[in-house]
Design a protein around this motif. Sequence first.
Motif, PDB file in Angstrom:
ATOM      1  N   ALA A 135       0.833  -1.205   0.000  1.00 33.40           N
ATOM      2  CA  ALA A 135       0.000   0.000   0.000  1.00 33.40           C
ATOM      3  C   ALA A 135       0.866   1.252   0.000  1.00 33.40           C
ATOM      4  O   ALA A 135       0.564   2.233  -0.691  1.00 33.40           O
ATOM      5  N   PHE A 136       1.948   1.231   0.784  1.00 29.96           N
ATOM      6  CA  PHE A 136       2.859   2.380   0.796  1.00 29.96           C
ATOM      7  C   PHE A 136       3.524   2.570  -0.556  1.00 29.96           C
ATOM      8  O   PHE A 136       3.615   3.693  -1.078  1.00 29.96           O
ATOM      9  N   LEU A 137       3.992   1.478  -1.157  1.00 30.46           N
ATOM     10  CA  LEU A 137       4.666   1.579  -2.456  1.00 30.46           C
ATOM     11  C   LEU A 137       3.720   2.095  -3.537  1.00 30.46           C
ATOM     12  O   LEU A 137       4.127   2.865  -4.410  1.00 30.46           O
ATOM     13  N   ARG A 138       2.446   1.701  -3.447  1.00 34.43           N
ATOM     14  CA  ARG A 138       1.497   2.078  -4.496  1.00 34.43           C
ATOM     15  C   ARG A 138       0.916   3.472  -4.297  1.00 34.43           C
ATOM     16  O   ARG A 138       0.739   4.228  -5.258  1.00 34.43           O
ATOM     17  N   TYR A 139       0.623   3.832  -3.033  1.00 35.07           N
ATOM     18  CA  TYR A 139      -0.106   5.073  -2.778  1.00 35.07           C
ATOM     19  C   TYR A 139       0.676   6.113  -1.977  1.00 35.07           C
ATOM     20  O   TYR A 139       0.229   7.251  -1.849  1.00 35.07           O
ATOM     21  N   GLY A 140       1.801   5.718  -1.392  1.00 35.79           N
ATOM     22  CA  GLY A 140       2.497   6.598  -0.469  1.00 35.79           C
ATOM     23  C   GLY A 140       2.854   7.953  -1.038  1.00 35.79           C
ATOM     24  O   GLY A 140       2.629   8.987  -0.397  1.00 35.79           O
ATOM     25  N   LEU A 141       3.398   7.973  -2.216  1.00 43.59           N
ATOM     26  CA  LEU A 141       3.825   9.240  -2.801  1.00 43.59           C
ATOM     27  C   LEU A 141       2.638  10.161  -3.056  1.00 43.59           C
ATOM     28  O   LEU A 141       2.698  11.366  -2.767  1.00 43.59           O
ATOM     29  N   ASP A 142       1.530   9.629  -3.573  1.00 47.31           N
ATOM     30  CA  ASP A 142       0.348  10.455  -3.853  1.00 47.31           C
ATOM     31  C   ASP A 142      -0.323  10.938  -2.577  1.00 47.31           C
ATOM     32  O   ASP A 142      -0.784  12.079  -2.502  1.00 47.31           O
ATOM     33  N   VAL A 143      -0.391  10.091  -1.550  1.00 53.04           N
ATOM     34  CA  VAL A 143      -1.111  10.439  -0.328  1.00 53.04           C
ATOM     35  C   VAL A 143      -0.263  11.300   0.600  1.00 53.04           C
ATOM     36  O   VAL A 143      -0.766  12.265   1.202  1.00 53.04           O
ATOM     37  N   THR A 146       6.375  13.848  -1.207  1.00 50.59           N
ATOM     38  CA  THR A 146       7.772  13.415  -1.340  1.00 50.59           C
ATOM     39  C   THR A 146       8.513  13.418  -0.006  1.00 50.59           C
ATOM     40  O   THR A 146       9.420  12.612   0.200  1.00 50.59           O
ATOM     41  N   GLU A 147       8.137  14.329   0.923  1.00 49.98           N
ATOM     42  CA  GLU A 147       8.894  14.416   2.172  1.00 49.98           C
ATOM     43  C   GLU A 147       8.821  13.112   2.968  1.00 49.98           C
ATOM     44  O   GLU A 147       9.841  12.609   3.464  1.00 49.98           O
ATOM     45  N   TRP A 148       7.606  12.548   3.132  1.00 49.02           N
ATOM     46  CA  TRP A 148       7.477  11.301   3.864  1.00 49.02           C
ATOM     47  C   TRP A 148       8.134  10.147   3.110  1.00 49.02           C
ATOM     48  O   TRP A 148       8.724   9.252   3.725  1.00 49.02           O
ATOM     49  N   GLU A 150      10.767  10.369   1.175  1.00 51.74           N
ATOM     50  CA  GLU A 150      12.210  10.503   1.334  1.00 51.74           C
ATOM     51  C   GLU A 150      12.665  10.151   2.741  1.00 51.74           C
ATOM     52  O   GLU A 150      13.799   9.693   2.946  1.00 51.74           O
ATOM     53  N   ALA A 151      11.787  10.346   3.726  1.00 48.77           N
ATOM     54  CA  ALA A 151      12.135  10.011   5.106  1.00 48.77           C
ATOM     55  C   ALA A 151      12.046   8.514   5.378  1.00 48.77           C
ATOM     56  O   ALA A 151      12.596   8.026   6.375  1.00 48.77           O
ATOM     57  N   SER A 152      11.378   7.773   4.507  1.00 49.51           N
ATOM     58  CA  SER A 152      11.202   6.334   4.695  1.00 49.51           C
ATOM     59  C   SER A 152      12.425   5.569   4.189  1.00 49.51           C
ATOM     60  O   SER A 152      13.179   6.063   3.350  1.00 49.51           O
ATOM     61  N   THR A 153      12.601   4.374   4.699  1.00 52.29           N
ATOM     62  CA  THR A 153      13.736   3.535   4.304  1.00 52.29           C
ATOM     63  C   THR A 153      13.243   2.136   3.988  1.00 52.29           C
ATOM     64  O   THR A 153      12.555   1.512   4.800  1.00 52.29           O
ATOM     65  N   LEU A 154      13.583   1.640   2.819  1.00 50.29           N
ATOM     66  CA  LEU A 154      13.324   0.252   2.449  1.00 50.29           C
ATOM     67  C   LEU A 154      14.683  -0.373   2.161  1.00 50.29           C
ATOM     68  O   LEU A 154      15.376   0.051   1.238  1.00 50.29           O
ATOM     69  N   SER A 155      15.077  -1.345   2.956  1.00 52.63           N
ATOM     70  CA  SER A 155      16.440  -1.856   2.853  1.00 52.63           C
ATOM     71  C   SER A 155      16.475  -3.364   3.016  1.00 52.63           C
ATOM     72  O   SER A 155      15.782  -3.933   3.852  1.00 52.63           O
ATOM     73  N   THR A 156      17.298  -4.005   2.201  1.00 53.15           N
ATOM     74  CA  THR A 156      17.572  -5.429   2.327  1.00 53.15           C
ATOM     75  C   THR A 156      19.077  -5.622   2.328  1.00 53.15           C
ATOM     76  O   THR A 156      19.779  -5.058   1.486  1.00 53.15           O
ATOM     77  N   ALA A 157      19.573  -6.371   3.283  1.00 56.38           N
ATOM     78  CA  ALA A 157      21.004  -6.655   3.363  1.00 56.38           C
ATOM     79  C   ALA A 157      21.201  -8.143   3.578  1.00 56.38           C
ATOM     80  O   ALA A 157      20.329  -8.825   4.135  1.00 56.38           O
ATOM     81  N   HIS A 158      22.339  -8.650   3.138  1.00 55.77           N
ATOM     82  CA  HIS A 158      22.670 -10.059   3.337  1.00 55.77           C
ATOM     83  C   HIS A 158      24.001 -10.150   4.071  1.00 55.77           C
ATOM     84  O   HIS A 158      24.970  -9.487   3.715  1.00 55.77           O
ATOM     85  N   GLU A 192      -2.766   9.733  21.589  1.00 52.53           N
ATOM     86  CA  GLU A 192      -3.214  10.517  20.441  1.00 52.53           C
ATOM     87  C   GLU A 192      -2.004  11.019  19.651  1.00 52.53           C
ATOM     88  O   GLU A 192      -0.962  11.351  20.223  1.00 52.53           O
ATOM     89  N   LEU A 193      -2.150  11.074  18.349  1.00 50.18           N
ATOM     90  CA  LEU A 193      -1.065  11.560  17.508  1.00 50.18           C
ATOM     91  C   LEU A 193      -0.827  13.048  17.743  1.00 50.18           C
ATOM     92  O   LEU A 193      -1.766  13.836  17.806  1.00 50.18           O
ATOM     93  N   ALA A 194       0.440  13.423  17.846  1.00 47.07           N
ATOM     94  CA  ALA A 194       0.807  14.838  17.944  1.00 47.07           C
ATOM     95  C   ALA A 194       0.858  15.428  16.531  1.00 47.07           C
ATOM     96  O   ALA A 194       0.935  14.689  15.540  1.00 47.07           O
ATOM     97  N   PRO A 195       0.802  16.756  16.390  1.00 50.20           N
ATOM     98  CA  PRO A 195       0.887  17.374  15.068  1.00 50.20           C
ATOM     99  C   PRO A 195       2.133  16.912  14.317  1.00 50.20           C
ATOM    100  O   PRO A 195       3.235  16.883  14.873  1.00 50.20           O
ATOM    101  N   GLY A 196       1.949  16.532  13.070  1.00 48.82           N
ATOM    102  CA  GLY A 196       3.067  16.087  12.249  1.00 48.82           C
ATOM    103  C   GLY A 196       3.398  14.619  12.382  1.00 48.82           C
ATOM    104  O   GLY A 196       4.281  14.117  11.676  1.00 48.82           O
TER     105      GLY A 196
END
Length: 215
Positions: A135-143, A146-148, A150-158, A192-196
């Motif tokens: 869901a994030f990969l498909r809709y994240g950028l539109d919803v 770009t700031e969120w 760019e702040a996210s990390t998707l990483s795979t290491a071996h 409760e969520l704080a602003p931001g």
Amino acid sequence: MAPEETPDATPAQTPARSHPYDNALSLEALRGLAHPMRIQIMNELSDFGPLTASGLAERLGESSGATSYHLRQLAKHNLIVEEEGKGSARERWWKMAPGGVTIGSPETLATPAGREATELISREWAQNNERRLNAFLRYGLDVLGTEWSEASTLSTAHLQLNQEQLAEFGREYHLLGERLRAKWGKTEGDRELAPGERRVQVQFNAFPLIDGNEQ
């Protein structure tokens, strides 16, 4: 098998455990959770915070009678608790019990029923994680913009590790989460969520790869 915890598990809220399975579910509680709808309910509460039976019914496409029944079963095993000071006698709010959920203890895996329940819960958790990521990969950028993204990390290491090193890697990961939660004052997962702020899911998997020739 290493212990598995729900993403909402908050070790910083509880005393340090002397053994990773100290708080693992008993066989009775494990079997109480091992129902597809109950696992879905736990996923929704873990991922998005407190909800009512009617709210869960709307999110899951089920009747409120069905979600009410399964909420009562989860509460019976102390997997969820009522949100104090919120709702009414007719509309109760439910949240994850403090400390999250740990499964996969040697005692439960030693029984056929415990192993079957553990595998069912693990599969459902993995499928939910995959749905959230897709869901994030498909809709994240539109919803979110770009700031969120760019702040996210998707990483795979071996890595090439022995059993002790793999176990240490997992322990260090959990310690990092505890340290950062304490630094940011984020020990109350259902406040409760704080602003931001947004609910954030952290997905981390570390496991030995099984070659097709080994199956």
